[in-house]
Design a protein around this motif. Structure first.
Motif, PDB file in Angstrom:
ATOM      1  N   LYS A  19       0.849  -1.194   0.000  1.00 48.10           N
ATOM      2  CA  LYS A  19       0.000   0.000   0.000  1.00 48.10           C
ATOM      3  C   LYS A  19       0.888   1.247   0.000  1.00 48.10           C
ATOM      4  CE  LYS A  19      -3.895   2.011   2.555  1.00 48.10           C
ATOM      5  NZ  LYS A  19      -4.781   1.856   3.756  1.00 48.10           N
ATOM      6  N   ARG A  20       0.464   2.273  -0.757  1.00 50.57           N
ATOM      7  CA  ARG A  20       1.170   3.557  -0.774  1.00 50.57           C
ATOM      8  C   ARG A  20       0.439   4.527   0.145  1.00 50.57           C
ATOM      9  NH1 ARG A  20       1.856   3.790  -5.555  1.00 50.57           N
ATOM     10  NH2 ARG A  20       4.114   3.787  -5.894  1.00 50.57           N
ATOM     11  N   VAL A  21       1.180   5.181   1.031  1.00 48.94           N
ATOM     12  CA  VAL A  21       0.578   6.103   1.989  1.00 48.94           C
ATOM     13  C   VAL A  21       1.357   7.411   1.993  1.00 48.94           C
ATOM     14  CG1 VAL A  21      -0.290   4.254   3.480  1.00 48.94           C
ATOM     15  CG2 VAL A  21       1.963   5.252   3.936  1.00 48.94           C
ATOM     16  N   THR A  22       0.685   8.451   2.468  1.00 42.64           N
ATOM     17  CA  THR A  22       1.324   9.755   2.655  1.00 42.64           C
ATOM     18  C   THR A  22       1.381  10.055   4.141  1.00 42.64           C
ATOM     19  OG1 THR A  22       0.502  10.566   0.515  1.00 42.64           O
ATOM     20  CG2 THR A  22       1.210  12.215   2.140  1.00 42.64           C
ATOM     21  N   LEU A  23       2.572  10.212   4.665  1.00 38.98           N
ATOM     22  CA  LEU A  23       2.784  10.494   6.078  1.00 38.98           C
ATOM     23  C   LEU A  23       2.896  12.002   6.272  1.00 38.98           C
ATOM     24  CD1 LEU A  23       3.409   9.504   8.981  1.00 38.98           C
ATOM     25  CD2 LEU A  23       5.826   9.435   8.309  1.00 38.98           C
ATOM     26  N   GLY A  24       1.943  12.582   7.019  1.00 38.68           N
ATOM     27  CA  GLY A  24       1.979  14.002   7.305  1.00 38.68           C
ATOM     28  C   GLY A  24       2.655  14.287   8.628  1.00 38.68           C
ATOM     29  N   ALA A  25       2.773  15.567   8.956  1.00 40.15           N
ATOM     30  CA  ALA A  25       3.453  15.978  10.189  1.00 40.15           C
ATOM     31  C   ALA A  25       2.717  15.488  11.425  1.00 40.15           C
ATOM     32  CB  ALA A  25       3.591  17.493  10.208  1.00 40.15           C
ATOM     33  N   GLN A  26       1.403  15.245  11.315  1.00 39.27           N
ATOM     34  CA  GLN A  26       0.611  14.794  12.455  1.00 39.27           C
ATOM     35  C   GLN A  26       0.728  13.300  12.711  1.00 39.27           C
ATOM     36  OE1 GLN A  26      -0.485  15.599   9.514  1.00 39.27           O
ATOM     37  NE2 GLN A  26      -2.131  14.233   8.830  1.00 39.27           N
TER      38      GLN A  26
END
Length: 297
Positions: free
Chosen positions: A116-123
């Motif tokens: 799975k491709r995910v986007t990790l944000g600052a939160q």
């Protein structure tokens, strides 16, 4: 002509999450998290990093996978080069401290996996992957009598159209060993001993379940002897050949009384001793272990 045992199999399905005592899949690293225990604490994040918390579920029953997972977190390069692994874990529910960005998650469960491709944000981010996989545990028997694991060997294939042995998935599998597989139907080949006692059957593996399959062999162990008279002492250094009635060689052995496991059927035994050749016909009956004597006359 190859003599082969008739097909027989017993199946028993059980919940995979309820079977933590079964052996790990070969080459799959054991989980460092005990089933039922809380996940390991997340590593301390450096300034600017965020926490990525992961877990995996079986697609069938949506239950969490508690052991047998190997996690990899990869990052993609802008120059088109292959993804690079930036984090690994064998924990069931790992946490990673990473720089915000886009990551590729890969969870391996034995021979099954999910990506799975995910986007990790600052939160930070908490995510779960769904794995369509189950377990397979194999055994063999003669009638109601279990066959010793040391005498059995299994191979697992993925059937292809027109070919039941289309692609080998696992070889040299032992009795009681848990094989983690993608959900689907598999062709099992069970070899009892090292001659022609072979069983074959198709087995279905369902996601989130352990399928326990027992293949029933029709075979027996015979002890080969060359003797001067019935019940006499066996001649040492005798060369034996076991043939089908059509003349195909099934097994060869040398010794005073070698033991051979054979499928049920009719055979010809040839014994060679000091330039002389002796023979006799014999029959193998399933589950009846016995001596086969050739009289030297």
């Amino acid at each position: 002509m190859r003599i082969m045992a008739k097909v027989g199999i017993t199946l028993l399905a059980a919940g995979l999450a309820a079977s933590p005592s079964l052996a790990q899949t070969p080459d799959a690293a054991p989980s460092s998290t005990t089933p039922g225990s809380p996940p390991a604490a997340a590593p301390a994040a450096r300034p600017g990093q965020a926490t990525l918390a992961l877990g995996a579920l079986f697609s069938g029953n949506r239950k969490p996978i508690r052991s047998g997972l190997v996690w990899r977190v990869l990052t993609e390069s802008s120059d088109g080069s292959p993804p690079r692994i930036v984090a690994r874990s064998n924990d069931a529910e790992p946490s990673f401290a990473l720089d915000p960005g886009v990551y590729l998650l890969h969870a391996a469960y034995g021979f099954a996996s999910a990506t799975k491709r995910v986007t990790l944000g600052a939160q930070g981010l908490s995510d779960k992957l769904t794995v369509s996989a189950g377990g397979l545990s194999l055994a063999g028997s003669i009638g109601e009598t279990p066959i010793a694991p040391a005498q059995l060997n299994f191979s697992v294939f993925v059937p292809l159209q027109g070919n039941s042995e289309g692609r080998l998935v696992a070889a040299n599998v032992k009795s009681g060993e848990l094989i983690r597989l993608p959900e689907g139907t598999y062709h099992i080949v069970s070899t009892y001993g090292d001659s022609n006692a072979i069983q074959r059957s198709d087995v279905r593996v369902d996601s989130g379940q352990v399928t326990q399959a027992t293949l029933h062999h029709r075979a027996a162990q015979v002890t080969l002897k060359l003797v001067a008279g019935p019940g006499g002492e066996a001649f040492a250094g005798t060369a034996f050949s076991v043939l089908t009635p059509g003349g195909d060689v099934i097994r060869e052995a040398i010794g005073a009384f070698p033991q051979v496991i054979l499928a049920e059927g009719d055979y010809v035994l040839i014994a060679r001793q000091e330039g002389q050749v002796f023979s006799r016909d014999f029959k193998v009956e399933a589950g009846r272990d016995r001596d086969i004597e050739v009289i030297a006359r």
